[in-house]
Design a protein around this motif. Sequence first.
Motif, short mmCIF file in Angstrom:
data_model
loop_
_atom_site.label_atom_id
_atom_site.label_comp_id
_atom_site.label_asym_id
_atom_site.label_seq_id
_atom_site.Cartn_x
_atom_site.Cartn_y
_atom_site.Cartn_z
N LEU A 78 111.97 -0.13 -13.52
CA LEU A 78 111.30 -1.30 -14.05
C LEU A 78 109.90 -1.46 -13.44
CD1 LEU A 78 114.31 -3.77 -14.12
CD2 LEU A 78 113.22 -2.66 -16.07
N MET A 79 109.75 -1.04 -12.19
CA MET A 79 108.42 -1.01 -11.61
C MET A 79 107.53 -0.01 -12.35
SD MET A 79 109.06 -1.25 -7.47
CE MET A 79 107.29 -1.29 -7.12
N ALA A 80 108.12 1.11 -12.75
CA ALA A 80 107.36 2.10 -13.52
C ALA A 80 106.90 1.53 -14.86
CB ALA A 80 108.21 3.35 -13.74
N VAL A 81 107.74 0.72 -15.49
CA VAL A 81 107.36 0.09 -16.76
C VAL A 81 106.11 -0.78 -16.56
CG1 VAL A 81 108.07 -1.55 -18.53
CG2 VAL A 81 109.68 0.16 -17.71
N GLY A 82 106.12 -1.60 -15.52
CA GLY A 82 104.97 -2.45 -15.26
C GLY A 82 103.73 -1.65 -14.92
N ALA A 83 103.90 -0.58 -14.14
CA ALA A 83 102.74 0.23 -13.74
C ALA A 83 102.10 0.92 -14.95
CB ALA A 83 103.18 1.27 -12.71
N TYR A 84 102.92 1.55 -15.79
CA TYR A 84 102.36 2.24 -16.96
C TYR A 84 101.76 1.26 -17.96
CZ TYR A 84 103.83 7.00 -15.88
OH TYR A 84 103.94 8.25 -15.31
N PRO A 99 95.21 -10.58 -17.66
CA PRO A 99 96.00 -10.40 -18.87
C PRO A 99 96.88 -9.15 -18.83
CG PRO A 99 93.75 -10.98 -19.44
CD PRO A 99 93.77 -10.70 -17.98
N ALA A 100 96.38 -8.07 -18.20
CA ALA A 100 97.17 -6.86 -18.11
C ALA A 100 98.41 -7.08 -17.24
CB ALA A 100 96.33 -5.72 -17.55
N LEU A 101 98.26 -7.84 -16.15
CA LEU A 101 99.41 -8.14 -15.30
C LEU A 101 100.43 -8.99 -16.03
CD1 LEU A 101 97.67 -8.89 -11.87
CD2 LEU A 101 99.00 -6.87 -12.46
N VAL A 102 99.95 -9.98 -16.78
CA VAL A 102 100.87 -10.82 -17.56
C VAL A 102 101.61 -9.98 -18.60
CG1 VAL A 102 101.01 -12.75 -19.18
CG2 VAL A 102 99.50 -12.90 -17.20
N ALA A 103 100.89 -9.09 -19.26
CA ALA A 103 101.53 -8.22 -20.25
C ALA A 103 102.54 -7.29 -19.60
CB ALA A 103 100.46 -7.40 -20.99
N ALA A 104 102.25 -6.81 -18.40
CA ALA A 104 103.20 -5.94 -17.69
C ALA A 104 104.50 -6.67 -17.39
CB ALA A 104 102.56 -5.42 -16.40
N VAL A 105 104.38 -7.94 -16.99
CA VAL A 105 105.58 -8.74 -16.73
C VAL A 105 106.39 -8.93 -18.01
CG1 VAL A 105 106.41 -11.01 -16.02
CG2 VAL A 105 104.56 -9.92 -14.75
N LEU A 106 105.70 -9.25 -19.10
CA LEU A 106 106.40 -9.48 -20.37
C LEU A 106 107.09 -8.21 -20.88
CD1 LEU A 106 103.80 -11.78 -22.19
CD2 LEU A 106 105.90 -12.45 -21.01
N VAL A 229 116.70 -10.33 -16.39
CA VAL A 229 115.37 -10.34 -17.02
C VAL A 229 114.31 -10.85 -16.05
CG1 VAL A 229 114.00 -11.42 -18.83
CG2 VAL A 229 116.25 -10.49 -19.36
N ILE A 230 114.62 -11.94 -15.35
CA ILE A 230 113.66 -12.49 -14.38
C ILE A 230 113.42 -11.50 -13.26
CG2 ILE A 230 113.29 -14.32 -12.70
CD1 ILE A 230 114.88 -16.16 -14.56
N SER A 231 114.48 -10.89 -12.77
CA SER A 231 114.35 -9.88 -11.73
C SER A 231 113.55 -8.69 -12.22
CB SER A 231 115.74 -9.44 -11.26
OG SER A 231 115.65 -8.48 -10.25
N GLY A 232 113.78 -8.28 -13.48
CA GLY A 232 113.02 -7.17 -14.04
C GLY A 232 111.55 -7.51 -14.17
N GLY A 233 111.23 -8.76 -14.53
CA GLY A 233 109.83 -9.17 -14.60
C GLY A 233 109.15 -9.10 -13.24
N CYS A 234 109.86 -9.50 -12.19
CA CYS A 234 109.30 -9.40 -10.83
C CYS A 234 109.06 -7.94 -10.45
CB CYS A 234 110.24 -10.06 -9.84
SG CYS A 234 110.42 -11.85 -10.04
N ALA A 235 110.02 -7.08 -10.79
CA ALA A 235 109.84 -5.66 -10.50
C ALA A 235 108.66 -5.09 -11.29
CB ALA A 235 111.12 -4.89 -10.84
N GLY A 236 108.52 -5.50 -12.55
CA GLY A 236 107.39 -5.04 -13.34
C GLY A 236 106.07 -5.47 -12.76
N LEU A 237 106.00 -6.71 -12.25
CA LEU A 237 104.78 -7.17 -11.60
C LEU A 237 104.50 -6.35 -10.34
CD1 LEU A 237 102.42 -9.13 -11.34
CD2 LEU A 237 103.97 -10.73 -10.18
N GLY A 238 105.56 -6.07 -9.57
CA GLY A 238 105.38 -5.23 -8.39
C GLY A 238 104.84 -3.85 -8.74
N GLY A 239 105.37 -3.24 -9.81
CA GLY A 239 104.88 -1.94 -10.24
C GLY A 239 103.45 -2.01 -10.74
#
Length: 347
Positions: A78-84, A99-106, A229-239
């Motif tokens: 999930l971090m990889a999803v946010g990073a890419y 905006p890119a960070l917000v989109a990564a979380v979503l 989902v909330i945990s995945g959003g946090c991981a996406g932001l971290g990535g």
Amino acid sequence: MSPLTLTANSRRVLERSTLLRSLGLVLLGGIVLYVVSGALGDYDRLQLATGAYYFAALAGLTMLIGCSGQISLGHGALMAVGAYTVVLLIGDNDWSVVPALVAAVLVSCAVAVPLGAAASRLRGPYIAGATLAVAVGLPALADRFPNAFGGSNGLIINPPTPPSWLGSNFSLEHWEAWIACAGALVVLFVLYNLTHSGVGRSLRAVRGDEIAAALCGLRIGRLQTLAFVISGGCAGLGGALLALVLQLAQPDAFPLQLSLTLLTGVVLGGLGSLSGAVWGAALLVLLPGWSSDIANSLSLSQNVGNNLPFAIYGLVLIAAMLVWPSGIQGGFMALRRLVSTRRRSTG
């Protein structure tokens, strides 16, 4: 005034006090991080940024495990999803950072929806197995679609340029530390309010006894999916923050080892505790450097030195489980209770 009105009023007062406490906590954390980042050198600022994006992922994972009782071995994916997502939006579409960070979380939340729905129907080792498969398979999509994701070399972006009003002497590392710490503070604010809300109490009820929670009218599957989902959003932001700091997203940055390391950090820091996520992030940042120093001082071979962090992680994990089964934060809380008890007894 009816009891229901009293209950509603007390609930609003409780929510307002929780919001004020979280704002005060974030403000205090922001001041501390501002002062600390100004006093550090550029290398230590990168370490601070690393700890901040680790905290974002660890905080989401500790909420998932500690509040809802679910386990995930796939948060590295999930971090990889946010990073890419961030790299594609900034590099190919010229999006700005926020905006890119917000989109990564979503996007990470959207990917976590089917994972959470599937995990809510699984129990015990089956959840771990399913999320483990995600951790192995999802980053491999970069090699499957090299034109879109850059293959094994990954994708690179230009570093985020500090605003001109900060001055010409304001370093890139300082700006990256600010961005990463701001993201960590947002995660702290959201999760603090969530865990102290009715949703957080419902999640803890589900973790304690799913049958009793269902008899009380709680929707078990929906709550567990929401937590994922909330945990995945946090991981996406971290990535996403990781990609901004490294200016790179590639499969090698998100191996299975990352997901296991995140789980280790959560256990060592203390499950279900945001303070424990701080301790876990600090350990994930500092232990590799310590292991490298030990390997160099002992003149160990490169193969031994590369695997030394795994051995240290294992030893620290075993020691923590024997001495402080509730993690570092739980150990400190136990010591504080012991000290206060002795003071009352002697007073």
